[in-house]
Enzyme design. Sequence first.
Site, mmCIF file in Angstrom:
data_model
loop_
_atom_site.group_PDB
_atom_site.id
_atom_site.type_symbol
_atom_site.label_atom_id
_atom_site.label_comp_id
_atom_site.label_asym_id
_atom_site.label_seq_id
_atom_site.Cartn_x
_atom_site.Cartn_y
_atom_site.Cartn_z
ATOM 1 N N SER A 107 40.418 -62.080 -42.788
ATOM 2 C CA SER A 107 39.905 -60.900 -42.105
ATOM 3 C C SER A 107 41.054 -60.185 -41.397
ATOM 4 O O SER A 107 42.189 -60.662 -41.397
ATOM 5 C CB SER A 107 38.823 -61.315 -41.112
ATOM 6 O OG SER A 107 39.381 -62.178 -40.142
ATOM 7 N N TYR A 108 40.745 -59.074 -40.777
ATOM 8 C CA TYR A 108 41.762 -58.247 -40.132
ATOM 9 C C TYR A 108 42.617 -59.053 -39.153
ATOM 10 O O TYR A 108 42.095 -59.724 -38.259
ATOM 11 C CB TYR A 108 41.070 -57.104 -39.394
ATOM 12 C CG TYR A 108 42.003 -56.035 -38.945
ATOM 13 C CD1 TYR A 108 42.540 -55.139 -39.853
ATOM 14 C CD2 TYR A 108 42.357 -55.913 -37.614
ATOM 15 C CE1 TYR A 108 43.405 -54.154 -39.452
ATOM 16 C CE2 TYR A 108 43.227 -54.933 -37.194
ATOM 17 C CZ TYR A 108 43.756 -54.062 -38.116
ATOM 18 O OH TYR A 108 44.612 -53.095 -37.708
ATOM 19 N N PRO A 109 43.941 -59.029 -39.324
ATOM 20 C CA PRO A 109 44.768 -59.969 -38.567
ATOM 21 C C PRO A 109 45.210 -59.524 -37.171
ATOM 22 O O PRO A 109 45.909 -60.257 -36.505
ATOM 23 C CB PRO A 109 46.000 -60.136 -39.466
ATOM 24 C CG PRO A 109 46.117 -58.829 -40.171
ATOM 25 C CD PRO A 109 44.717 -58.275 -40.321
ATOM 26 N N ARG A 110 44.845 -58.315 -36.752
ATOM 27 C CA ARG A 110 45.235 -57.899 -35.397
ATOM 28 C C ARG A 110 44.006 -57.820 -34.507
ATOM 29 O O ARG A 110 43.236 -56.870 -34.572
ATOM 30 C CB ARG A 110 45.940 -56.543 -35.437
ATOM 31 C CG ARG A 110 47.421 -56.641 -35.704
ATOM 32 C CD ARG A 110 48.043 -55.275 -35.716
ATOM 33 N NE ARG A 110 47.620 -54.520 -36.874
ATOM 34 C CZ ARG A 110 48.261 -54.485 -38.025
ATOM 35 N NH1 ARG A 110 49.381 -55.141 -38.165
ATOM 36 N NH2 ARG A 110 47.800 -53.786 -39.021
ATOM 37 N N HIS B 261 38.201 -56.550 -33.104
ATOM 38 C CA HIS B 261 37.824 -57.041 -34.428
ATOM 39 C C HIS B 261 37.368 -58.479 -34.277
ATOM 40 O O HIS B 261 37.732 -59.141 -33.313
ATOM 41 C CB HIS B 261 39.035 -56.992 -35.369
ATOM 42 C CG HIS B 261 39.417 -55.612 -35.783
ATOM 43 N ND1 HIS B 261 38.901 -55.000 -36.897
ATOM 44 C CD2 HIS B 261 40.248 -54.719 -35.209
ATOM 45 C CE1 HIS B 261 39.406 -53.785 -37.001
ATOM 46 N NE2 HIS B 261 40.234 -53.587 -35.982
#
Length: 857
Positions: A336-339, A388
């Site tokens: 999933s989105y890493p930030r 996120h």
Amino acid sequence: MKTVLMVAEKPSLAQSIAKILSKGNCTSRKGLNGACSVLEYTGSFQGQTVRFKMTSVCGHVMSLDFIGKYNNWDKVDPAELFSQAPTEKKEANPKLNMVKFLQVGLRAIDPVFYILSHNIDGYSSLASQVLDAIQPVMNKGSVREQSVYRAKFSSITDTDIWNAMNRLGEPNRNEALSVDARQELDLRIGCAFTRFQTKYFQGKYGNLDSSLISFGPCQTPTLGFCVERHDKIQSFKPETYWVIQAKVFKGKDSPLTLDWHRVRVFDREVGQMFVNLAKTSREAQVESVSKKEKAKQRPQALNTVEMLRVASSALGMGPQHTMQIAERLYTQGYISYPRTETTHYPENFDLKGALKQQINNCIWAEEVKALLSTGLNRPRKGTDAGDHPPITPMRAASEAELGSDGWRLYEYITRHFIATVSQDCMYLQTTIDFKIGTEAFSCSGKTLVSAGYTALMPWQGIPLEEAMPTCEHGDTYTVDEIKLVEKQTSPPDYLTEAELITLMEKHGIGTDASIPVHINNICQRNYVTVENGRKLKPTNLGIVLVHGYYKTDAELVLPTIRSAVEKQLNLIALGKANFQQVLQHTLDIFKRKFHYFVDSIPSMDELMEVSFSPIAATGKPLSRCGKCHRFMKYIQAKPSRLHCSHCDETYSLPQNGAIKLYKELRCPLDDFELVLWTSGARGKSYPLCPYCFSNPPFRDMKKGMGCNECTHPSCQHSLNSYGIGQCVECESGVLVLDPTSGPKWRMACNKCNVVVHFFEHAHRVQVAQESCDACDASLVAVDFNKTRTPLPAGETQHTGCVFCDPVFQNLVELKHATMRHPRGGGARRGGRGRGRGRRGNPKKPKDKMAALAAYFV
DNA sequence: GCAAGGTC
């Protein structure tokens, strides 16, 4: 049907929000910039059925810079950057064409649009920048500011997004202003200090190992942490202390080593006294036995900084590299989105689904199957930063498809994910308290009850220890040994990257996205080096800088420098302070700090002198100065340059290559001896005049140009003498004969990387006065060796166009590019009369001196 | 050639 436009702050958010709001029924197409998507669906808005158009920006739309003339380091006093220098907003990423993209999108809608965002910073930059971008369109009356709404949510879940839609707010100009203020402060302060100290120290020292001595409100405190630890190590004085080492045994059991309750003493006599007191007894009495079951908690869901910490300490991967790998895993759909700062799974997160994906991986299949059959453990409560969801694996993968580092990071993320839904690790802590004479001792050990999540994260597991003996209050052990042992305290080690990340997070230095950048910065600027075990060791330069700040104005390096400013900025966001006033006030403070810093630079210089040598004492004599005709010294350390100690002048040189003397030839304009620059890898080289390189002699020349770009009409080293024809690849370049390239002759573009190899085994190659009738390129006269001439009938001399002459054509070989130039009698094509190079100026000057005069600035 | 902040 009306159309409503919605703008999210990044493409990934637009995707997931549109999916939620359309319940999966939306069309999607790429926008005109190729990065942002436009998603459309029909829904209801304020009681009407409308067409929703959802798109996004892509990071910041605009960024701030000084207007052009204030970017000249030589002409602008850095002090002017605090107030006089005007700034302007530029498109942050011109390639994305964001402003146009938004304006076009907006024209097609009815007067309503939303701005979606999760955090103040994202929102403000987004809202104000989007509003600025579309201002021209708004003025035409199609959209008024009143019809702009803001949807604010704290997590990307169905409920949260829908709630946000049903409670639309208004854009908050104050929040936007606070972001603008921070941007302007960072720019003015950072650049002023950076320019000043770079110029000051570079002009004084010859062996500084950095071409840029930067300063910034994030990078400088980051460096400060590393130097602080260095100082602790340096000032550490080992202390001698004493401990009592006691071993006891019972029956045939192996002896137990006990810990002394007083731990240690710093006086040998006192220690000896306690030993004597203990030695009054030959036996150790068991005072009490306690057994406690303890839990080691499963980890919280993974966010960015934790991932960076583990990647650095356990995988040996630096933060910048880790983020690159993570980005790739994300775009390929593996994670999933890493930030994200969030460590809490959203309520509706499909933990089971994500887990099922991992059922066939032989490394953890067993644990996954067990969890699916017995049921997942509830994840620990984390914090929801509203950005996120935590970082999780999205689909199964194998090492073969991800590559080494990709797999290692993916493996960690997956293990961490499974661990978050596993049981805690349970162990039994046994402590036995003893008394020997008057002295109290104990011994304790951990025994594993159930591994729980540590089966997946074995590095956190309970180490296997020898089982604790069974005993109870009143038991007696025999003293095997009791003695005083001398030990020494040891210094701390250099800061690890993981520790630094923790410190930065704690002090609010940088964000999840920018922490890797700041760490990378202090490495690239040669302030610290990464040692074994990813420990950060400051260099001499880094140490001297920080010590210098401590000496003059410690606030410049303390982490509070940022938080103090943040407080002020926060007041703007809350509407409690005026943008202009805060900006002026803060700039005023830093302007004073700057002047104080400038005045105190001699005291910082005292530190520099110890570590670095003065420029006049550095380097080796290379070429003669055109003014005093003495030898100038070549300083190889970056940035490499020439220094004339007699004139006390420094002349810059092209970087990333080698510099040699060029046959003791001189520039006809200033009498400086020419030098030859050679790039290593590409084998490109050209002569240059050290004076002209920094002080362009003609109005059409810029700083940093060599003789291969010099428009001198008659000099034998200039473009006019060696230029052959237009570059075959780039728009503005000219292919110039490299007079030093023989016997494997070549010409190189004076703008881009194109290199054209032509004549081998020629002892002379000259550019002729005449030009080719077909393509306008200069003819070339070649003298081949008698024995190895490629010319027909053993001829040795030939003059012709390298592009069009049938004899020459086959000898030309272009490197790094495909040939586009017309060959062999081809039609005339562009370039003629475009004012390029030698052939762009078809009329040869009749009076060379007159032409020369006209050229001078 | 400078800052920090987003993201591609």
